[in-house]
Write an enzyme that holds these catalytic residues in place. Structure first.
Site, PDB file in Angstrom:
ATOM      1  N   ASP A 121     -56.702 -66.710  27.218  1.00  0.00           N
ATOM      2  CA  ASP A 121     -57.400 -66.118  27.736  1.00  0.00           C
ATOM      3  C   ASP A 121     -58.567 -67.679  28.411  1.00  0.00           C
ATOM      4  O   ASP A 121     -58.128 -68.406  28.323  1.00  0.00           O
ATOM      5  CB  ASP A 121     -59.005 -65.401  27.300  1.00  0.00           C
ATOM      6  CG  ASP A 121     -59.837 -65.411  28.279  1.00  0.00           C
ATOM      7  OD1 ASP A 121     -59.567 -64.906  29.962  1.00  0.00           O
ATOM      8  OD2 ASP A 121     -60.892 -65.531  28.269  1.00  0.00           O
ATOM      9  N   LEU A 122     -58.519 -67.960  30.258  1.00  0.00           N
ATOM     10  CA  LEU A 122     -58.682 -69.226  30.268  1.00  0.00           C
ATOM     11  C   LEU A 122     -60.285 -69.333  30.311  1.00  0.00           C
ATOM     12  O   LEU A 122     -60.739 -70.399  29.347  1.00  0.00           O
ATOM     13  CB  LEU A 122     -58.562 -69.614  31.417  1.00  0.00           C
ATOM     14  CG  LEU A 122     -58.439 -70.392  32.710  1.00  0.00           C
ATOM     15  CD1 LEU A 122     -58.027 -71.759  31.875  1.00  0.00           C
ATOM     16  CD2 LEU A 122     -58.614 -69.952  33.732  1.00  0.00           C
ATOM     17  N   ASP A 123     -61.411 -68.440  30.732  1.00  0.00           N
ATOM     18  CA  ASP A 123     -62.485 -69.027  30.876  1.00  0.00           C
ATOM     19  C   ASP A 123     -62.975 -68.149  29.983  1.00  0.00           C
ATOM     20  O   ASP A 123     -63.075 -67.364  28.972  1.00  0.00           O
ATOM     21  CB  ASP A 123     -63.083 -67.925  31.909  1.00  0.00           C
ATOM     22  CG  ASP A 123     -64.348 -67.671  32.269  1.00  0.00           C
ATOM     23  OD1 ASP A 123     -64.970 -68.700  31.879  1.00  0.00           O
ATOM     24  OD2 ASP A 123     -65.184 -66.812  32.395  1.00  0.00           O
ATOM     25  N   THR A 161     -66.427 -71.800  32.770  1.00  0.00           N
ATOM     26  CA  THR A 161     -66.192 -71.579  34.046  1.00  0.00           C
ATOM     27  C   THR A 161     -67.176 -69.988  34.583  1.00  0.00           C
ATOM     28  O   THR A 161     -67.623 -70.281  35.412  1.00  0.00           O
ATOM     29  CB  THR A 161     -65.037 -71.091  34.384  1.00  0.00           C
ATOM     30  OG1 THR A 161     -63.886 -70.782  34.153  1.00  0.00           O
ATOM     31  CG2 THR A 161     -64.299 -72.734  35.671  1.00  0.00           C
ATOM     32  N   LYS A 213     -67.539 -60.715  32.533  1.00  0.00           N
ATOM     33  CA  LYS A 213     -66.282 -61.717  32.419  1.00  0.00           C
ATOM     34  C   LYS A 213     -65.515 -61.211  32.198  1.00  0.00           C
ATOM     35  O   LYS A 213     -65.795 -60.016  31.385  1.00  0.00           O
ATOM     36  CB  LYS A 213     -67.243 -62.078  30.946  1.00  0.00           C
ATOM     37  CG  LYS A 213     -68.617 -63.592  30.940  1.00  0.00           C
ATOM     38  CD  LYS A 213     -68.723 -64.440  29.193  1.00  0.00           C
ATOM     39  CE  LYS A 213     -69.911 -64.689  29.694  1.00  0.00           C
ATOM     40  NZ  LYS A 213     -69.911 -65.933  28.755  1.00  0.00           N
ATOM     41  N   SER A 242     -55.143 -64.497  31.864  1.00  0.00           N
ATOM     42  CA  SER A 242     -56.510 -64.696  32.814  1.00  0.00           C
ATOM     43  C   SER A 242     -56.943 -63.935  34.219  1.00  0.00           C
ATOM     44  O   SER A 242     -55.393 -63.687  34.314  1.00  0.00           O
ATOM     45  CB  SER A 242     -56.669 -66.384  33.088  1.00  0.00           C
ATOM     46  OG  SER A 242     -57.767 -66.448  33.928  1.00  0.00           O
ATOM     47  N   ALA A 243     -57.777 -63.491  34.330  1.00  0.00           N
ATOM     48  CA  ALA A 243     -57.718 -62.788  35.521  1.00  0.00           C
ATOM     49  C   ALA A 243     -58.110 -63.502  36.203  1.00  0.00           C
ATOM     50  O   ALA A 243     -58.185 -62.795  37.666  1.00  0.00           O
ATOM     51  CB  ALA A 243     -59.511 -61.707  34.483  1.00  0.00           C
ATOM     52  N   LYS A 290     -57.988 -56.365  31.865  1.00  0.00           N
ATOM     53  CA  LYS A 290     -58.478 -55.962  30.738  1.00  0.00           C
ATOM     54  C   LYS A 290     -59.453 -54.741  30.491  1.00  0.00           C
ATOM     55  O   LYS A 290     -60.414 -54.981  31.751  1.00  0.00           O
ATOM     56  CB  LYS A 290     -58.960 -57.276  30.198  1.00  0.00           C
ATOM     57  CG  LYS A 290     -58.568 -58.188  30.397  1.00  0.00           C
ATOM     58  CD  LYS A 290     -59.255 -59.804  30.486  1.00  0.00           C
ATOM     59  CE  LYS A 290     -57.704 -60.447  30.203  1.00  0.00           C
ATOM     60  NZ  LYS A 290     -58.593 -62.072  30.362  1.00  0.00           N
ATOM     61  N   GLU A 343     -59.185 -64.948  22.866  1.00  0.00           N
ATOM     62  CA  GLU A 343     -60.736 -64.468  24.058  1.00  0.00           C
ATOM     63  C   GLU A 343     -62.196 -64.237  23.859  1.00  0.00           C
ATOM     64  O   GLU A 343     -62.167 -64.682  22.301  1.00  0.00           O
ATOM     65  CB  GLU A 343     -59.975 -62.830  23.970  1.00  0.00           C
ATOM     66  CG  GLU A 343     -59.395 -62.220  24.632  1.00  0.00           C
ATOM     67  CD  GLU A 343     -60.090 -62.242  26.803  1.00  0.00           C
ATOM     68  OE1 GLU A 343     -61.084 -62.604  26.666  1.00  0.00           O
ATOM     69  OE2 GLU A 343     -59.325 -62.243  27.428  1.00  0.00           O
ATOM     70  N   ASP A 344     -62.596 -64.828  24.714  1.00  0.00           N
ATOM     71  CA  ASP A 344     -63.899 -64.138  24.557  1.00  0.00           C
ATOM     72  C   ASP A 344     -64.956 -63.619  25.040  1.00  0.00           C
ATOM     73  O   ASP A 344     -66.171 -62.794  25.090  1.00  0.00           O
ATOM     74  CB  ASP A 344     -65.165 -65.479  25.560  1.00  0.00           C
ATOM     75  CG  ASP A 344     -64.473 -65.496  26.890  1.00  0.00           C
ATOM     76  OD1 ASP A 344     -63.073 -65.694  27.586  1.00  0.00           O
ATOM     77  OD2 ASP A 344     -65.593 -65.394  27.498  1.00  0.00           O
TER      78      ASP A 344
HETATM   79  P1  B16 Z   1     -61.314 -65.812  39.769  1.00  0.00           P
HETATM   80  P2  B16 Z   1     -61.062 -65.271  32.422  1.00  0.00           P
HETATM   81  C1  B16 Z   1     -62.542 -64.190  34.736  1.00  0.00           C
HETATM   82  O1  B16 Z   1     -61.234 -65.150  33.735  1.00  0.00           O
HETATM   83  C2  B16 Z   1     -63.327 -64.592  34.807  1.00  0.00           C
HETATM   84  O2  B16 Z   1     -64.241 -64.044  33.011  1.00  0.00           O
HETATM   85  C3  B16 Z   1     -64.419 -63.463  35.237  1.00  0.00           C
HETATM   86  O3  B16 Z   1     -65.402 -63.435  35.276  1.00  0.00           O
HETATM   87  C4  B16 Z   1     -63.579 -63.446  37.164  1.00  0.00           C
HETATM   88  O4  B16 Z   1     -63.955 -62.245  37.865  1.00  0.00           O
HETATM   89  C5  B16 Z   1     -62.699 -63.417  37.213  1.00  0.00           C
HETATM   90  O5  B16 Z   1     -61.882 -64.271  35.493  1.00  0.00           O
HETATM   91  C6  B16 Z   1     -61.634 -63.514  37.864  1.00  0.00           C
HETATM   92  O6  B16 Z   1     -61.432 -65.111  38.123  1.00  0.00           O
HETATM   93  O7  B16 Z   1     -62.152 -64.807  41.314  1.00  0.00           O
HETATM   94  O8  B16 Z   1     -61.249 -66.922  39.640  1.00  0.00           O
HETATM   95  O9  B16 Z   1     -60.004 -64.663  40.565  1.00  0.00           O
HETATM   96  O10 B16 Z   1     -62.446 -65.023  31.097  1.00  0.00           O
HETATM   97  O11 B16 Z   1     -59.516 -63.675  32.327  1.00  0.00           O
HETATM   98  O12 B16 Z   1     -59.953 -66.841  32.076  1.00  0.00           O
HETATM   99 MG    MG Z   2     -62.700 -64.911  29.110  1.00  0.00          MG
END
Ligand code: B16
Ligand code: MG
Length: 216
Positions: free
Chosen positions: A8-10, A16, A44, A115-116, A146, A170-171
């Site tokens: 996962d990224l964030d 972030t 998240k 990552s989303a 997810k 994942e977090d």
């Molecule tokens: P974006 P992850 C997610 O990252 C974030 O945790 C979530 O808060 C955010 O809305 C989502 O990415 C979409 O991000 O607006 O940059 O497309 O934890 O899946 O890496």
């Molecule tokens: Mg995350």
């Protein structure tokens, strides 16, 4: 023996979440909706549009905006969010990440990003770690977010690793649920959220022994 890593990224590679929160809070304030850090926890790992829907519902304004207006609001938040990321650099990698990715590369273990975030390629470039990842799943190609396992299964397929031979990091609770539903070994990165479904929980990647993890 494990053969591939899916990140996962964030919350795993970089934090972030604080910038997402700042950008959402600014938008929510404009809409007359109050959100706090506790509410931000529920965003998240959730996609941009789903996050906006949750914020609007939190403010009791489910029917106040048309689809086109919601698209505009989400785009506005993203413009602010991207602006907040302008100074992101390798110093923003979470502890242990650079060393762990380097070790995986040295061992020939392929890595992918699940990552989303639609901003993931840009963020990884700024962190100067893009070259460690054989593939970044494009969230635009997903039918479900997810906790559905789809993103993790796509990531495993992209590096030609069977799900039962993969480790997911994942977090977020929804992310851990997705990794387990995909049949993978789940490493939870501890934040404020408890991750009871994870196979192992660490504070950061410095706590992991890569050889031991590969034997799981
Ligand atoms: P974006 P992850 C997610 O990252 C974030 O945790 C979530 O808060 C955010 O809305 C989502 O990415 C979409 O991000 O607006 O940059 O497309 O934890 O899946 O890496
Ligand atoms: Mg995350």
């Amino acid at each position: 023996m494990r053969e591939g890593f899916i990140f996962d990224l964030d919350g795993v590679i970089t934090d972030t979440a604080k910038f997402h929160y700042q950008a959402w809070k600014e938008l929510a304030d404009e809409l007359g909706i109050s959100i706090d850090e506790k509410f931000n926890e529920t965003l998240k790992g959730i996609s941009r549009m789903e996050s906006l829907e949750k914020i609007i519902a939190h403010g009791g304004k489910e029917t106040a905006y048309s689809e086109a207006e919601k698209e505009e609001l989400a785009a506005k938040k993203n413009t602010n969010y991207v602006e907040l990321l302008k100074d992101l650099s390798p110093k923003d990698l979470l502890p242990g990440v650079a060393g762990f990715l380097k070790a995986a590369k040295a061992k020939g273990i392929p890595c992918a990003i699940a990552s989303a975030s639609k901003n993931a390629p840009m963020i990884l470039d700024k962190l100067e770690v893009s070259h460690y990842f054989a593939h970044i799943v494009d969230p635009n190609t997903l039918t479900k977010g997810k906790p559905d396992p789809e993103i993790f299964l796509k990531a495993a397929a992209s590096i030609a690793v069977a799900p039962e031979k993969a480790v997911g990091f994942e977090d977020a609770k929804a992310g851990i649920a997705g990794i387990k539903a995909a049949g993978m070994y789940a490493v939870g990165i501890k934040t404020t959220e408890a991750l009871p479904e994870a196979d192992v929980v660490v504070t950061d990647l410095t706590e992991l022994d890569i050889d031991r993890l590969l034997q799981q």
